[in-house]
Design a protein around this motif. Structure first.
Motif, mmCIF file in Angstrom:
data_model
loop_
_atom_site.group_PDB
_atom_site.id
_atom_site.type_symbol
_atom_site.label_atom_id
_atom_site.label_comp_id
_atom_site.label_asym_id
_atom_site.label_seq_id
_atom_site.Cartn_x
_atom_site.Cartn_y
_atom_site.Cartn_z
ATOM 1 N N ILE A 287 9.062 7.374 2.346
ATOM 2 C CA ILE A 287 9.880 7.677 1.175
ATOM 3 C C ILE A 287 10.165 9.171 1.265
ATOM 4 C CG2 ILE A 287 10.008 7.647 -1.345
ATOM 5 C CD1 ILE A 287 7.914 5.396 -1.294
ATOM 6 N N PRO A 288 11.338 9.551 1.716
ATOM 7 C CA PRO A 288 11.596 10.946 2.099
ATOM 8 C C PRO A 288 11.304 11.945 0.991
ATOM 9 C CG PRO A 288 13.384 9.517 2.808
ATOM 10 C CD PRO A 288 12.518 8.692 1.905
ATOM 11 N N ALA A 289 10.789 13.086 1.407
ATOM 12 C CA ALA A 289 10.597 14.194 0.470
ATOM 13 C C ALA A 289 11.960 14.732 0.062
ATOM 14 C CB ALA A 289 9.759 15.289 1.123
ATOM 15 N N THR A 290 12.006 15.347 -1.097
ATOM 16 C CA THR A 290 13.255 15.909 -1.595
ATOM 17 C C THR A 290 13.198 17.432 -1.540
ATOM 18 O OG1 THR A 290 12.471 15.948 -3.878
ATOM 19 C CG2 THR A 290 13.547 13.935 -3.122
ATOM 20 N N SER A 291 14.297 18.059 -1.861
ATOM 21 C CA SER A 291 14.364 19.521 -1.914
ATOM 22 C C SER A 291 14.214 19.992 -3.350
ATOM 23 C CB SER A 291 15.697 20.008 -1.337
ATOM 24 O OG SER A 291 15.774 19.729 0.046
ATOM 25 N N LYS B 295 -3.173 -5.114 5.873
ATOM 26 C CA LYS B 295 -2.263 -6.036 6.566
ATOM 27 C C LYS B 295 -0.883 -6.081 5.902
ATOM 28 C CE LYS B 295 -5.703 -7.303 9.185
ATOM 29 N NZ LYS B 295 -5.811 -6.766 10.562
ATOM 30 N N CYS B 296 -0.753 -5.375 4.807
ATOM 31 C CA CYS B 296 0.475 -5.428 4.019
ATOM 32 C C CYS B 296 1.433 -4.296 4.422
ATOM 33 C CB CYS B 296 0.132 -5.293 2.539
ATOM 34 S SG CYS B 296 -0.657 -3.713 2.123
ATOM 35 N N PRO B 297 2.683 -4.322 3.928
ATOM 36 C CA PRO B 297 3.590 -3.194 4.160
ATOM 37 C C PRO B 297 3.019 -1.908 3.578
ATOM 38 C CG PRO B 297 4.812 -5.100 3.371
ATOM 39 C CD PRO B 297 3.362 -5.444 3.234
ATOM 40 N N VAL B 298 3.184 -0.804 4.303
ATOM 41 C CA VAL B 298 2.653 0.497 3.881
ATOM 42 C C VAL B 298 3.819 1.466 3.676
ATOM 43 C CG1 VAL B 298 1.214 2.474 4.517
ATOM 44 C CG2 VAL B 298 0.469 0.138 5.096
ATOM 45 N N TYR B 299 3.811 2.124 2.521
ATOM 46 C CA TYR B 299 4.789 3.171 2.212
ATOM 47 C C TYR B 299 4.038 4.488 2.067
ATOM 48 C CZ TYR B 299 7.903 -0.714 0.968
ATOM 49 O OH TYR B 299 8.656 -1.852 0.995
ATOM 50 N N PHE B 300 4.689 5.582 2.444
ATOM 51 C CA PHE B 300 4.063 6.891 2.230
ATOM 52 C C PHE B 300 5.117 7.894 1.779
ATOM 53 C CE2 PHE B 300 5.221 6.642 6.684
ATOM 54 C CZ PHE B 300 5.733 7.888 6.998
ATOM 55 N N ALA B 301 4.713 8.723 0.826
ATOM 56 C CA ALA B 301 5.620 9.715 0.244
ATOM 57 C C ALA B 301 5.081 11.108 0.554
ATOM 58 C CB ALA B 301 5.732 9.504 -1.265
ATOM 59 N N PRO B 302 5.600 11.776 1.576
ATOM 60 C CA PRO B 302 5.100 13.104 1.960
ATOM 61 C C PRO B 302 5.263 14.116 0.841
ATOM 62 C CG PRO B 302 6.527 12.178 3.660
ATOM 63 C CD PRO B 302 6.689 11.322 2.449
ATOM 64 N N PHE C 142 0.863 -1.179 0.000
ATOM 65 C CA PHE C 142 0.000 0.000 0.000
ATOM 66 C C PHE C 142 0.899 1.228 0.000
ATOM 67 C CE2 PHE C 142 -3.864 2.016 2.445
ATOM 68 C CZ PHE C 142 -4.078 2.878 1.372
ATOM 69 N N LEU C 143 0.735 2.070 -1.013
ATOM 70 C CA LEU C 143 1.521 3.295 -1.132
ATOM 71 C C LEU C 143 0.590 4.501 -1.088
ATOM 72 C CD1 LEU C 143 4.014 5.065 -1.898
ATOM 73 C CD2 LEU C 143 3.489 4.509 -4.299
ATOM 74 N N VAL C 144 0.864 5.433 -0.188
ATOM 75 C CA VAL C 144 0.133 6.697 -0.138
ATOM 76 C C VAL C 144 1.052 7.778 -0.703
ATOM 77 C CG1 VAL C 144 -1.085 8.374 1.289
ATOM 78 C CG2 VAL C 144 -1.156 5.940 1.883
ATOM 79 N N ARG D 239 9.142 18.507 -1.303
ATOM 80 C CA ARG D 239 8.742 18.050 -2.639
ATOM 81 C C ARG D 239 8.633 16.520 -2.659
ATOM 82 N NH1 ARG D 239 9.918 20.499 -7.846
ATOM 83 N NH2 ARG D 239 9.980 18.940 -9.498
ATOM 84 N N MET D 240 7.544 15.987 -3.186
ATOM 85 C CA MET D 240 7.405 14.525 -3.253
ATOM 86 C C MET D 240 8.480 13.932 -4.161
ATOM 87 S SD MET D 240 4.113 12.141 -4.326
ATOM 88 C CE MET D 240 4.430 12.001 -6.094
#
Length: 403
Positions: free
Chosen positions: A152-156, A118-125, A88-90, A168-169
């Motif tokens: 998933i870290p935001a970038t500059s 129930k699965c691994p969750v990733y999120f990209a701010p 699951f990716l947000v 920045r996503m």
């Protein structure tokens, strides 16, 4: 082949300007042969249309629990969606949604699905600089990671406000790469080398005839695919087989005879961690091979046979660190014969299948096995597809390696 191939990915899209990037994100997942479903928050549809995402994903896009304009419409079951996904990716994950995820607020379909997953969750701010640096956002990020979710870290870069800074996503290509690398790093066979033999061997009688058997190679190929899916580098030594495999971690080496399989197996064995010998190697071969096609001159043909080299036993004599697994296809006294092979051939385990069991053996899509370890402990399994049997075998090996 990507580790995401064949995987089910649920993409949650929230109301940030970076939502426009999700069209490319879906396209990249589809290109890697993943199955993608999309959930949007209602406000996110202001930034990208569901039509675009449904066209790219080839699946309906969900944003509400039900369609208010259709009285006959079934509700979108958030539990089913959460259980469907392998990952699951947000993305983008706004400050608003991150705060709700961190605190269990459940006021839309996306959040309800997140709480059911129930699965691994990733999120990209994705948000503006000051929002990303705000203590409440930092607290949300920390809290979500403490739950086991992966950021998933935001970038500059240049932001929608015109400011330049962090928030920045990550770009779609970088998001996909991050997830692939993260999955690979957590696979139980990452860094392991596995040798697998598969299929029959053909022992030449003359230039056109041979002695062979009915092995299709399906079991060995299923084992190779499962080991690779769990991160292993696989050396698949196959006799003549119509089976195909597409996985960048599987190196297929084709052989024909028992002698060829013996030589190639010994060539690779010294460098592997696990060896699974599932091939149906001929026990005998013609002592003399005719140079020309044998003519049918009489009603009978007498041929002298001699034993082939016992590949499994030869590896048992020289094994050091390797975990060595053999296969036994028996028709009578199955357990006794299999246990005898463990001792005689210095195996760590043996996989027994009996031709007495319906659905087991050669040229079928199913198998019924019993795994016996070197301490002679028996673990029987029900009749299953060979894909599922391969998972059982690999999981048993992993459990022994970790013991």
């Amino acid at each position: 082949m990507s580790v995401l191939s064949g995987k089910k990915i649920l993409l949650g899209i929230t109301a940030g300007i970076a939502a426009y990037k999700t069209a490319n994100l879906v396209r990249l997942f589809i290109k890697l042969d993943a199955d993608v479903k999309v959930i949007m928050t209602p406000a996110s549809k202001d930034f990208i249309t569901p039509l675009t995402l449904s066209t790219l994903s080839k699946n309906p896009v969900h944003s509400t629990f039900y369609d208010k304009e259709d009285e006959n419409e079934l509700w979108n079951n958030h539990v089913d969606l959460g259980l469907w996904a392998d990952y699951f990716l947000v993305a983008p994950a706004t400050a608003n949604t991150l705060s709700k995820m961190a605190n269990g607020v459940c006021d839309n379909l996306l959040l309800a699905t997140y709480l059911s997953a129930k699965c691994p969750v990733y999120f990209a701010p994705a948000m503006d600089l000051d929002m990303y640096k705000h203590p409440s956002t930092k607290a949300s990020l920390h809290k979500l990671q403490s739950f086991g979710n992966s950021i998933i870290p935001a970038t500059s870069g240049e932001l929608a406000s015109g400011l330049i800074g962090e928030g920045r996503m990550a770009e779609p290509e970088d998001i996909v790469s991050f997830i692939e690398k993260d999955i690979l790093s957590k696979l139980p066979l990452k860094g392991k080398k596995v040798l697998i033999t598969a299929g029959p061997t053909y022992e030449a009688i003359d230039p056109v005839r041979f002695i062979g058997n009915h092995s299709s190679g399906k079991m060995g190929f299923a084992l190779a695919n499962e080991a690779a899916n769990l991160g292993a580098e696989v050396f698949l030594i196959s006799g003549p087989s119509q089976q195909q495999i597409k996985n960048s971690l599987v190196h297929r080496i084709n052989v024909v005879s028992a002698d060829e399989m013996y030589n190639v197996t010994h060539l690779y064995f010294k460098d592997v961690d696990i060896a699974i010998l599932s091939a149906a190697v001929a026990d005998y071969k013609p002592k003399n091979i005719a140079n020309q096609k044998i003519k049918k001159d009489s009603s009978s043909l007498t041929m002298q046979l001699e034993p082939t080299k016992d590949i499994l036993a030869s590896l048992g004599l020289i094994k050091e660190k390797q975990f060595l697994v053999g296969f036994a296809l028996e028709t009578n006294n199955e357990i006794e014969n299999a246990k005898s092979k463990i001792k005689r051939k210095n195996l760590d385990a043996i996989v027994l299948n009996s031709l007495q069991d319906k659905g087991a053996g050669f040229a079928t899509n199913t198998n019924k096995i019993t795994i016996i370890d070197k301490n002679l402990n028996e673990k029987p399994f029900e009749l299953k597809s060979k894909t599922e049997v391969a998972k059982d075998i690999i999981n048993e090996i992993i459990s022994k390696l970790d013991a």
